[in-house]
Design a protein around this motif. Sequence first.
Motif, PDB file in Angstrom:
ATOM      1  N   GLN A   1       0.831  -1.194   0.000  1.00  0.00           N
ATOM      2  CA  GLN A   1       0.000   0.000   0.000  1.00  0.00           C
ATOM      3  C   GLN A   1       0.874   1.256   0.000  1.00  0.00           C
ATOM      4  N   ARG A   2       1.914   1.231   0.800  1.00  0.00           N
ATOM      5  CA  ARG A   2       2.786   2.403   0.879  1.00  0.00           C
ATOM      6  C   ARG A   2       3.602   2.569  -0.404  1.00  0.00           C
ATOM      7  N   ALA A   3       3.984   1.475  -1.010  1.00  0.00           N
ATOM      8  CA  ALA A   3       4.712   1.548  -2.287  1.00  0.00           C
ATOM      9  C   ALA A   3       3.832   2.189  -3.352  1.00  0.00           C
ATOM     10  N   TRP A   4       2.557   1.812  -3.336  1.00  0.00           N
ATOM     11  CA  TRP A   4       1.627   2.372  -4.311  1.00  0.00           C
ATOM     12  C   TRP A   4       1.483   3.885  -4.094  1.00  0.00           C
ATOM     13  N   GLN A   5       1.303   4.261  -2.848  1.00  0.00           N
ATOM     14  CA  GLN A   5       1.151   5.692  -2.549  1.00  0.00           C
ATOM     15  C   GLN A   5       2.390   6.487  -2.955  1.00  0.00           C
ATOM     16  N   ARG A   6       3.556   5.901  -2.718  1.00  0.00           N
ATOM     17  CA  ARG A   6       4.796   6.608  -3.059  1.00  0.00           C
ATOM     18  C   ARG A   6       5.013   6.631  -4.572  1.00  0.00           C
ATOM     19  N   GLY A   7       4.301   5.741  -5.290  1.00  0.00           N
ATOM     20  CA  GLY A   7       4.447   5.731  -6.743  1.00  0.00           C
ATOM     21  C   GLY A   7       5.771   5.165  -7.217  1.00  0.00           C
ATOM     22  N   VAL A   8       6.311   4.174  -6.508  1.00  0.00           N
ATOM     23  CA  VAL A   8       7.573   3.574  -6.956  1.00  0.00           C
ATOM     24  C   VAL A   8       7.351   2.800  -8.255  1.00  0.00           C
ATOM     25  N   LYS A   9       8.411   2.617  -9.007  1.00  0.00           N
ATOM     26  CA  LYS A   9       8.331   1.917 -10.290  1.00  0.00           C
ATOM     27  C   LYS A   9       8.919   0.516 -10.200  1.00  0.00           C
ATOM     28  N   LEU A  10       9.359   0.148  -9.010  1.00  0.00           N
ATOM     29  CA  LEU A  10       9.856  -1.202  -8.761  1.00  0.00           C
ATOM     30  C   LEU A  10       9.362  -1.626  -7.391  1.00  0.00           C
ATOM     31  N   ILE A  11       8.809  -2.822  -7.303  1.00  0.00           N
ATOM     32  CA  ILE A  11       8.502  -3.347  -5.971  1.00  0.00           C
ATOM     33  C   ILE A  11       9.340  -4.590  -5.769  1.00  0.00           C
ATOM     34  N   GLY A  12       9.367  -5.093  -4.534  1.00  0.00           N
ATOM     35  CA  GLY A  12      10.229  -6.241  -4.323  1.00  0.00           C
ATOM     36  C   GLY A  12      10.001  -6.912  -3.008  1.00  0.00           C
ATOM     37  N   ALA A  13      10.884  -7.857  -2.738  1.00  0.00           N
ATOM     38  CA  ALA A  13      10.835  -8.628  -1.504  1.00  0.00           C
ATOM     39  C   ALA A  13      12.254  -8.839  -1.013  1.00  0.00           C
ATOM     40  N   THR A  14      12.370  -9.004   0.282  1.00  0.00           N
ATOM     41  CA  THR A  14      13.683  -9.135   0.912  1.00  0.00           C
ATOM     42  C   THR A  14      13.654 -10.304   1.888  1.00  0.00           C
ATOM     43  N   CYS A  15      14.622 -11.202   1.772  1.00  0.00           N
ATOM     44  CA  CYS A  15      14.746 -12.274   2.760  1.00  0.00           C
ATOM     45  C   CYS A  15      15.924 -11.948   3.675  1.00  0.00           C
ATOM     46  N   HIS A  16      15.661 -11.900   4.955  1.00  0.00           N
ATOM     47  CA  HIS A  16      16.701 -11.486   5.901  1.00  0.00           C
ATOM     48  C   HIS A  16      16.626 -12.325   7.177  1.00  0.00           C
ATOM     49  N   TYR A  17      17.727 -12.370   7.903  1.00  0.00           N
ATOM     50  CA  TYR A  17      17.722 -13.023   9.201  1.00  0.00           C
ATOM     51  C   TYR A  17      16.974 -12.139  10.189  1.00  0.00           C
ATOM     52  N   VAL A  18      16.272 -12.789  11.099  1.00  0.00           N
ATOM     53  CA  VAL A  18      15.511 -12.063  12.099  1.00  0.00           C
ATOM     54  C   VAL A  18      16.417 -11.704  13.271  1.00  0.00           C
TER      55      VAL A  18
ATOM     56  N   VAL B   1      19.804 -11.653   2.967  1.00  0.00           N
ATOM     57  CA  VAL B   1      20.364 -12.748   2.188  1.00  0.00           C
ATOM     58  C   VAL B   1      20.089 -12.560   0.707  1.00  0.00           C
ATOM     59  N   ASP B   2      18.863 -12.169   0.376  1.00  0.00           N
ATOM     60  CA  ASP B   2      18.532 -11.992  -1.035  1.00  0.00           C
ATOM     61  C   ASP B   2      17.369 -11.020  -1.185  1.00  0.00           C
ATOM     62  N   GLN B   3      17.326 -10.409  -2.349  1.00  0.00           N
ATOM     63  CA  GLN B   3      16.231  -9.502  -2.692  1.00  0.00           C
ATOM     64  C   GLN B   3      15.820  -9.766  -4.130  1.00  0.00           C
ATOM     65  N   GLU B   4      14.578  -9.494  -4.415  1.00  0.00           N
ATOM     66  CA  GLU B   4      14.060  -9.684  -5.772  1.00  0.00           C
ATOM     67  C   GLU B   4      13.125  -8.515  -6.070  1.00  0.00           C
ATOM     68  N   VAL B   5      13.183  -7.986  -7.277  1.00  0.00           N
ATOM     69  CA  VAL B   5      12.295  -6.883  -7.630  1.00  0.00           C
ATOM     70  C   VAL B   5      11.601  -7.149  -8.959  1.00  0.00           C
ATOM     71  N   ILE B   6      10.529  -6.417  -9.184  1.00  0.00           N
ATOM     72  CA  ILE B   6       9.820  -6.474 -10.462  1.00  0.00           C
ATOM     73  C   ILE B   6       9.325  -5.065 -10.774  1.00  0.00           C
ATOM     74  N   ARG B   7       9.328  -4.737 -12.067  1.00  0.00           N
ATOM     75  CA  ARG B   7       8.842  -3.423 -12.489  1.00  0.00           C
ATOM     76  C   ARG B   7       7.328  -3.337 -12.339  1.00  0.00           C
ATOM     77  N   VAL B   8       6.860  -2.189 -11.911  1.00  0.00           N
ATOM     78  CA  VAL B   8       5.426  -1.936 -11.895  1.00  0.00           C
ATOM     79  C   VAL B   8       5.173  -0.595 -12.571  1.00  0.00           C
ATOM     80  N   GLU B   9       3.916  -0.378 -12.947  1.00  0.00           N
ATOM     81  CA  GLU B   9       3.579   0.870 -13.618  1.00  0.00           C
ATOM     82  C   GLU B   9       2.414   1.556 -12.915  1.00  0.00           C
ATOM     83  N   HIS B  10       2.101   2.736 -13.397  1.00  0.00           N
ATOM     84  CA  HIS B  10       1.078   3.533 -12.716  1.00  0.00           C
ATOM     85  C   HIS B  10      -0.269   2.822 -12.661  1.00  0.00           C
ATOM     86  N   PHE B  11      -0.527   1.938 -13.629  1.00  0.00           N
ATOM     87  CA  PHE B  11      -1.858   1.318 -13.689  1.00  0.00           C
ATOM     88  C   PHE B  11      -2.013   0.155 -12.712  1.00  0.00           C
TER      89      PHE B  11
END
Lengths: 283, 283, 283, 283
Positions: free
Chosen positions: D204-221, D231-241
């Motif tokens: 939701q916050r990514a959408w509000q900020r209008g970022v053009k890439l979203i992603g996920a992060t795997c990390h130790y707690v 440990v790793d991150q992955e992203v994908i392009r998103v658009e305004h729509f």
Amino acid sequence: MSTLLRLSCPDRVGLLALISNFIAQHGGNLIEVHQYTDAAAGWFFTRMEIDTRTLKVDLPKLREEFTPVATELGAEWTIRTAEAKRKVIVMVSKFGHCLADLLWRWHSGELDIEIAAVISNHEDFRPMVEREGLEFCHVPVDPHDKPAAFAKIAEIFRFVQPDLIVLARYMQILPAEVCAEFSGRVLNIHHSFLPSFVGANPYQRAWQRGVKLIGATCHYVTSELDAGPIVDQEVIRVEHFHTPEDLMRLGRDCERLALARSVRWHLDDRVLLHGQRAIVFRD
Amino acid sequence: MSTLLRLSCPDRVGLLALISNFIAQHGGNLIEVHQYTDAAAGWFFTRMEIDTRTLKVDLPKLREEFTPVATELGAEWTIRTAEAKRKVIVMVSKFGHCLADLLWRWHSGELDIEIAAVISNHEDFRPMVEREGLEFCHVPVDPHDKPAAFAKIAEIFRFVQPDLIVLARYMQILPAEVCAEFSGRVLNIHHSFLPSFVGANPYQRAWQRGVKLIGATCHYVTSELDAGPIVDQEVIRVEHFHTPEDLMRLGRDCERLALARSVRWHLDDRVLLHGQRAIVFRD
Amino acid sequence: MSTLLRLSCPDRVGLLALISNFIAQHGGNLIEVHQYTDAAAGWFFTRMEIDTRTLKVDLPKLREEFTPVATELGAEWTIRTAEAKRKVIVMVSKFGHCLADLLWRWHSGELDIEIAAVISNHEDFRPMVEREGLEFCHVPVDPHDKPAAFAKIAEIFRFVQPDLIVLARYMQILPAEVCAEFSGRVLNIHHSFLPSFVGANPYQRAWQRGVKLIGATCHYVTSELDAGPIVDQEVIRVEHFHTPEDLMRLGRDCERLALARSVRWHLDDRVLLHGQRAIVFRD
Amino acid sequence: MSTLLRLSCPDRVGLLALISNFIAQHGGNLIEVHQYTDAAAGWFFTRMEIDTRTLKVDLPKLREEFTPVATELGAEWTIRTAEAKRKVIVMVSKFGHCLADLLWRWHSGELDIEIAAVISNHEDFRPMVEREGLEFCHVPVDPHDKPAAFAKIAEIFRFVQPDLIVLARYMQILPAEVCAEFSGRVLNIHHSFLPSFVGANPYQRAWQRGVKLIGATCHYVTSELDAGPIVDQEVIRVEHFHTPEDLMRLGRDCERLALARSVRWHLDDRVLLHGQRAIVFRD
């Protein structure tokens, strides 16, 4: 200050211990070590970066003492100082984006090399090259007498003794004997993600095929067209609305990136060749 | 609630105005409009998503009134309700990752479809399919009598009348007449970034060639092997240390993503075909 | 030859029909149409590219006739000729890679613009700019009297009336009143994937945090630091062995790509702003 | 059959030689060696994969003989057999895509592990887990008595002694003392490219900020929310729509990929921790 050892040889037990011992015995502190064993081929590859200041012997002496070790292993190897400026020849035809990119990376210090000459079959980029204080050699290629042109080019190569020759969208095909003489030292940037679209007009053909990704491939030149070992590839997504001209535009950025990285890795002794495969210890 | 209009026809002036007027005259509020003109081919493509609740006529009436308009344009077109469940047949052999991925997306509601049947030439995935309450059809393919198997398969197709047939790593080649009969409704996932490595064993061949990117391609099936219109492609970087088995493992993730997206777009009427090219109005 | 219409307004039924009718009535053939409705905000956005040769009226007349239509819609809009050269000011400090990249794209014709001036608080890039026959303005920024410098800069802006001001790694923060005066016309390239690492030293902070992807963000400048609407972002994978200096090097390529694309889209009227979000009809 | 040595210690001259000698003296053939020196921290990291069949001593003896060597170096280290099945606990709440993905990778043999238990604060995924013949533990978390739930969970952890605990979209925050007790053994998948959008509702916050890439992060707690080593991150392009719901859908694929790779690398002893940074010898 660092010293680079690069070596490949048939695999056997204890290779890494043997070589790292050799370096430790000469006081060398290892900054970075890469190793790879191709189990199928039974071949061992390594690159070691040594802190030069910790070595108790100088470079000629280190090479001399390493020679019998390497000979016994049946190894191909080099040891050199990372700081030694490496000599590069760039070849270009009518598309200047890769040349411009390399010039900027050199100009800004990102690529710490000596550009010994830029060779072209056209005059277009003479101003761009000479304003940087670099040597521009115009070697026209007469379609009816290509051997004459390539004899002249090979002479320049032999005179300069470059560590690398970059075909930065040089649209001519080097003769097989030139490829052979400078084998492992000529990088080409091809404007498709090989092995798709070997040969001419890859962007046009990519458009016709309707691919959703286009790309560029940097590979070593061998006598077989676009079939040499691949160092790096870069791709970008395209959509149905992109025209062949759009693909050319988008592809230029792929070409520049794949070429610049490959040049860097080659000159940093990060690439080792084995048959059609390139072992690339990326940084 | 939305209504989807998808249309392609020879280009002419005022097409978008004409069609959007038609919809406005029937009270339709446009939620999303895509348009593309292939200037080279002189062809026009559009997809319009209409808020169903704003339409003053029902679906059969809307279609009836649109028919003379479309006929005059020489258009291929469909109008349908987005909420109508779409029927899918999935075909699989011995690699289950694409099937498992589709089942999960269906199970979790991400893909809001009806999986009418899973057809396989092996029994391996019967439990995985049946525990989801889905129909599993085992149609063995006797190498000495393939026509018999494909006759049976075509019968299932004709009985189900699916909106989409997914070859989710189905390792058999559909006969040309089946391809023709269900043209534009059969998606295949090929385990290479086409047109590289058409045919068998792409990962093994990618490894031998030493490529630095591997990938997967989802395309419509035509009578020419791996040459149909491409809907989506996905790639991932690989390095020299990846074995052919690693490429298979990494490639599986590419296959699943490219296939899942393509299935979604096909079923959402986001794909329009023209020759060897797929117009994909992605979401 | 094409004419570009860009418009945003409160959403209502029949907007696309209304506008495409208006164009059709003036004979205009639509080459490319983009439309987006932000359902949450109730706002409509469109960009239409019209074949100028098909229009029966000239540009001033078209604008005149469109004015009452747009006023009635409460729209923000522009209509202009795509061929009109657009004026750009580039600002730079001590990092020249983005400037060099833009200069090459302009030099080679990829960016068909007029670079009205390059403004810098340092003299470093004067030769690089002047050898291209471009105007270089050195406006030093005295830390004790920043307002004086920015008054001078704003004067240049007012004199040039640029379509776009590019902060190509210009390390100074524009005062709020300058941001406001040229709102929607100033693009900045930030060297992180925002909103991560707002502010100074993003690469150093990325290294400390141990991220596995670094990136760059091109956004419009507003009075809030690094918080304006994002046009494009680019990322690249990094690994534990990359030093902060490596991140800077790798990041430069991200910065150049994200900036170059954003500049292109802005100048092509492909970006429409709404609050903190940028609608980007990419090409 | 291979034996894995993983070690980190303060850097000094001759470390690699010392360790590879130790292995060579015991007959061990090195299949794969990774080494990294963090020059800033003065710390050395290595992972060595040894062909077990070439070793002249068994595992307990190898460990015994290595102990004084490692002690003298001040090293943290492990030596183990690669074939020993590793025990994993998976925790999940109401989003099942990561769980389903891990189950499939395990089911198909891609992840060769023992899933000792799946723990959830809800009953939703009991059928999905039990039909695989796996243990499902429902541990409800009473908002008014969270300590009771986490005491029970910690007991399960202590009983199972897992090599890894995976928070596969487990929406509860583990108490600091549990994080501490199982430090370096708990991986979380966060649904943003950290450090952007730490905490709740990142899409939701990514959408509000209008970022053009979203992603996920795997990390130790660790005890600090979303701040442990990545440990790793992955992203994908998103658009305004793309709506926030679209971002959730697209993000799920990023989450699955980043998590699956991280789990694999952790269990393969490819991850070494040092402060807030994860050294990841990727495969």
